[in-house]
Design an enzyme around this catalytic site. Structure first.
Site, mmCIF file in Angstrom:
data_model
loop_
_atom_site.group_PDB
_atom_site.id
_atom_site.type_symbol
_atom_site.label_atom_id
_atom_site.label_comp_id
_atom_site.label_asym_id
_atom_site.label_seq_id
_atom_site.Cartn_x
_atom_site.Cartn_y
_atom_site.Cartn_z
ATOM 1 N N CYS A 1 5.998 -17.862 -6.712
ATOM 2 C CA CYS A 1 6.053 -17.965 -5.240
ATOM 3 C C CYS A 1 5.516 -19.296 -4.723
ATOM 4 C CB CYS A 1 5.261 -16.831 -4.609
ATOM 5 S SG CYS A 1 5.723 -15.223 -5.240
ATOM 6 N N GLU B 1 12.458 -18.255 -7.109
ATOM 7 C CA GLU B 1 12.175 -17.660 -8.413
ATOM 8 C C GLU B 1 13.170 -16.540 -8.687
ATOM 9 O OE1 GLU B 1 8.669 -15.169 -8.868
ATOM 10 O OE2 GLU B 1 8.115 -15.673 -6.822
ATOM 11 N N HIS C 1 0.014 -16.711 1.338
ATOM 12 C CA HIS C 1 1.142 -16.040 0.674
ATOM 13 C C HIS C 1 0.936 -14.526 0.819
ATOM 14 C CE1 HIS C 1 4.011 -14.556 -2.086
ATOM 15 N NE2 HIS C 1 3.105 -14.154 -2.957
HETATM 16 N N1 CAA Z 1 -3.671 5.740 3.589
HETATM 17 C C1 CAA Z 1 -4.178 4.500 3.684
HETATM 18 N N2 CAA Z 1 -4.385 3.692 2.614
HETATM 19 C C2 CAA Z 1 -4.097 4.175 1.393
HETATM 20 C C3 CAA Z 1 -3.597 5.473 1.213
HETATM 21 C C4 CAA Z 1 -3.378 6.266 2.376
HETATM 22 N N3 CAA Z 1 -2.888 7.510 2.283
HETATM 23 N N4 CAA Z 1 -3.390 5.664 -0.105
HETATM 24 C C5 CAA Z 1 -3.764 4.518 -0.734
HETATM 25 N N5 CAA Z 1 -4.193 3.615 0.184
HETATM 26 C C6 CAA Z 1 -4.649 2.243 -0.044
HETATM 27 C C7 CAA Z 1 -5.537 2.075 -1.258
HETATM 28 O O1 CAA Z 1 -6.883 2.420 -0.986
HETATM 29 C C8 CAA Z 1 -5.348 0.585 -1.515
HETATM 30 O O2 CAA Z 1 -6.109 -0.167 -0.615
HETATM 31 P P1 CAA Z 1 -7.374 -1.039 -1.114
HETATM 32 O O3 CAA Z 1 -6.866 -1.951 -2.197
HETATM 33 O O4 CAA Z 1 -7.793 -1.774 0.107
HETATM 34 O O5 CAA Z 1 -8.353 -0.055 -1.607
HETATM 35 C C9 CAA Z 1 -3.887 0.347 -1.135
HETATM 36 O O6 CAA Z 1 -3.510 1.467 -0.356
HETATM 37 C C10 CAA Z 1 -2.962 0.238 -2.332
HETATM 38 O O7 CAA Z 1 -3.213 1.337 -3.151
HETATM 39 P P2 CAA Z 1 -3.282 1.147 -4.731
HETATM 40 O O8 CAA Z 1 -4.129 -0.030 -5.066
HETATM 41 O O9 CAA Z 1 -3.622 2.454 -5.343
HETATM 42 O O10 CAA Z 1 -1.750 0.816 -4.990
HETATM 43 P P3 CAA Z 1 -0.971 0.610 -6.329
HETATM 44 O O11 CAA Z 1 -1.864 0.358 -7.480
HETATM 45 O O12 CAA Z 1 0.029 1.687 -6.476
HETATM 46 O O13 CAA Z 1 -0.137 -0.710 -6.016
HETATM 47 C C11 CAA Z 1 -0.085 -3.096 -5.994
HETATM 48 C C12 CAA Z 1 -0.656 -1.847 -5.348
HETATM 49 C C13 CAA Z 1 -0.770 -3.306 -7.356
HETATM 50 C C14 CAA Z 1 -0.335 -4.268 -5.101
HETATM 51 C C15 CAA Z 1 1.436 -2.896 -6.241
HETATM 52 O O14 CAA Z 1 2.103 -2.740 -5.016
HETATM 53 C C16 CAA Z 1 2.078 -4.041 -7.002
HETATM 54 O O15 CAA Z 1 2.064 -4.065 -8.237
HETATM 55 N N6 CAA Z 1 2.712 -5.012 -6.274
HETATM 56 C C17 CAA Z 1 3.358 -6.157 -6.870
HETATM 57 C C18 CAA Z 1 2.344 -7.197 -7.312
HETATM 58 C C19 CAA Z 1 1.692 -7.898 -6.149
HETATM 59 O O16 CAA Z 1 2.179 -7.899 -5.039
HETATM 60 N N7 CAA Z 1 0.537 -8.552 -6.433
HETATM 61 C C20 CAA Z 1 -0.165 -9.314 -5.415
HETATM 62 C C21 CAA Z 1 -0.872 -10.528 -5.989
HETATM 63 S S1 CAA Z 1 0.265 -11.505 -6.988
HETATM 64 C C22 CAA Z 1 1.183 -12.412 -5.848
HETATM 65 O O17 CAA Z 1 0.808 -12.543 -4.729
HETATM 66 C C23 CAA Z 1 2.471 -13.020 -6.308
HETATM 67 C C24 CAA Z 1 3.610 -12.180 -5.871
HETATM 68 O O18 CAA Z 1 4.222 -12.450 -4.830
HETATM 69 C C25 CAA Z 1 3.982 -11.026 -6.683
#
Ligand code: CAA
Length: 388
Positions: free
Chosen positions: A111, A79, A233
């Site tokens: 993916c 992709e 994945h």
């Molecule tokens: N110590 C330990 N854990 C901590 C922490 C700390 N100090 N601070 C935060 N965390 C934890 C949070 O509690 C959270 O865990 P839980 O979900 O288990 O509660 C985790 O860290 C992530 O924190 P946030 O949810 O606040 O993080 P975020 O909103 O900034 O970003 C994300 C997370 C949305 C996945 C972001 O990284 C993102 O947008 N990634 C790209 C999209 C993606 O990967 N999506 C996955 C599904 S889609 C897919 O699979 C296709 C693909 O390849 C993209």
């Protein structure tokens, strides 16, 4: 006769950024990346690396002792394509000296497309059991700097050799499918970095997994208790743990965290250090499972869930062939990851400016890598690869 994966290998980039470096610059507790996302490092391509050089390097590993005349089909899943018309696999075909008597094509659906390639390739092998199909999944995951996706970047390629009477995994014919038209992650033609609705994408992934599992059951798939492990994945490795928790809850097989970890953590060793490699990520997880599971996996069943945003999900299964251990490359794979050059944040920023000339001129690319294949220049809008 059985059909499946005869050999599988990955490659990744010359550089890696430790996520501790990103956390420090962004003033974020590193626990969010190491524990919350389950990521330690992310692979970053040098300017003379891309999906073609990584794909060729991975394919070279599985083709080492293969009679190339048996490989009549190359399916390249990505992709992060480098051309709107020419398949990246055609460059790889040339670099590897594959026979002219072969077909090469590129597949896309976020993916997921490597799994479509595996299923299409298995149908071809079933029709011509003396032939082998080479599937290459290769991607560079890029999000905007400062976006929530930034710590989940990464890059890798996996090459999968499909055959009759495979030496590694017999892929079972039952498959659970789920497609739904959603906007959780996408990359319009004018952008070189993906857009994502992060939290929504996680929910869509969960729904896709549950629906694909249900369809797998309706198609006559094996019951949950028959699986020793599950490769999912992994956009970030914690996603696989969360997805498994969600699935087991949804289908009434509630497991405690030790049971969840036993079924998932062996799949995460390499992706923790590579980051998201989109189409390749599920199969990097599979390699990790085969190489790092504490038990003998002979004749055991593994579940695989492929997810491509947008969204297509597929759950399928495979059993492990006796003697599979002889094909594993654990030490080599760890050495490959250890050999990457760790970079600081300043170097990471410089690498963001990767070559994408639009003036049609001559652009030689300085040599940064030591691998066998490199992108040597972009001249007159043509990518010039070299093998050394
Ligand atoms: N110590 C330990 N854990 C901590 C922490 C700390 N100090 N601070 C935060 N965390 C934890 C949070 O509690 C959270 O865990 P839980 O979900 O288990 O509660 C985790 O860290 C992530 O924190 P946030 O949810 O606040 O993080 P975020 O909103 O900034 O970003 C994300 C997370 C949305 C996945 C972001 O990284 C993102 O947008 N990634 C790209 C999209 C993606 O990967 N999506 C996955 C599904 S889609 C897919 O699979 C296709 C693909 O390849 C993209």
């Amino acid at each position: 006769m059985h059909y499946g994966i005869d050999d599988i290998a990955f490659s990744t980039t010359h550089y890696a950024l430790p996520l501790s470096e990103l956390a420090q610059i962004q003033g974020i507790d590193v626990g969010k990346f190491h524990v919350g996302l389950g990521q330690e490092e992310m692979s970053i391509p040098a300017h003379d690396e891309d999906i073609v050089t990584m794909g060729a390097a991975a394919a070279k590993r599985v083709l080492k002792d293969v009679d190339l005349s048996e490989v009549r089909t190359v399916l390249f899943a990505t992709e992060s394509g480098i051309d709107q018309s020419k398949a990246a696999g055609v460059y790889v075909h040339g670099l590897l000296g594959l026979p002219t008597t072969s077909r090469v094509v590129e597949l896309k659906q976020a993916c997921y497309s490597a799994t479509a390639a595996v299923q299409l390739g298995l149908a071809m092998v079933q029709r011509h059991p003396k032939q082998k199909v080479l599937v290459i999944a290769s991607d560079v995951a890029r999000y905007d700097l400062g976006s929530s996706g930034e710590p989940t970047q990464g890059a890798a390629a996996v090459a999968i050799l499909l055959s009759a009477n495979p030496r590694l995994l017999r892929v079972e014919p039952e498959s659970g499918l789920h497609t739904t038209d959603v906007m959780d992650f996408w990359r319009p033609n004018h952008r070189n970095r993906a857009l994502v609705d992060g939290q929504y994408s996680i929910r869509v992934y969960f729904d896709s997994l549950t629906a694909a599992w249900q369809d797998y059951q309706e198609q006559g798939g094996a019951p949950f208790a028959d699986f020793i492990g599950f490769s999912y994945h992994q956009p970030f490795t914690r996603m696989a743990v969360k997805a498994h928790q969600n699935l087991t809850r949804a289908i009434g097989h509630k497991l405690d965290s030790d049971q969840i970890n036993a079924q998932i953590l062996p799949t995460t060793n390499y992706n923790r250090r590579i980051g998201n490699s989109y189409t390749a990520s599920l199969y990097v997880g599979l390699i990790s499972l085969l190489e790092n599971h504490p038990e003998d996996l002979t004749d055991k069943r593994i579940g695989l869930f492929s997810y491509g945003s947008g969204a297509v999900g597929e759950f399928f299964s495979a059993t492990v062939v006796p003697g599979y251990q002889e094909l594993l490359r654990k030490d080599e794979n760890i050495a490959l990851l250890d050999s990457r050059e760790l970079i600081d944040h300043e170097t990471y920023l410089k690498l963001q400016d990767y070559p994408e000339p639009t003036d049609g001129g001559e652009h030689p690319i300085a040599s940064a890598t030591q691998g066998e294949f490199r992108l040597a220049a972009i001249n007159n809008d043509q990518r010039i690869y070299e093998s050394r």
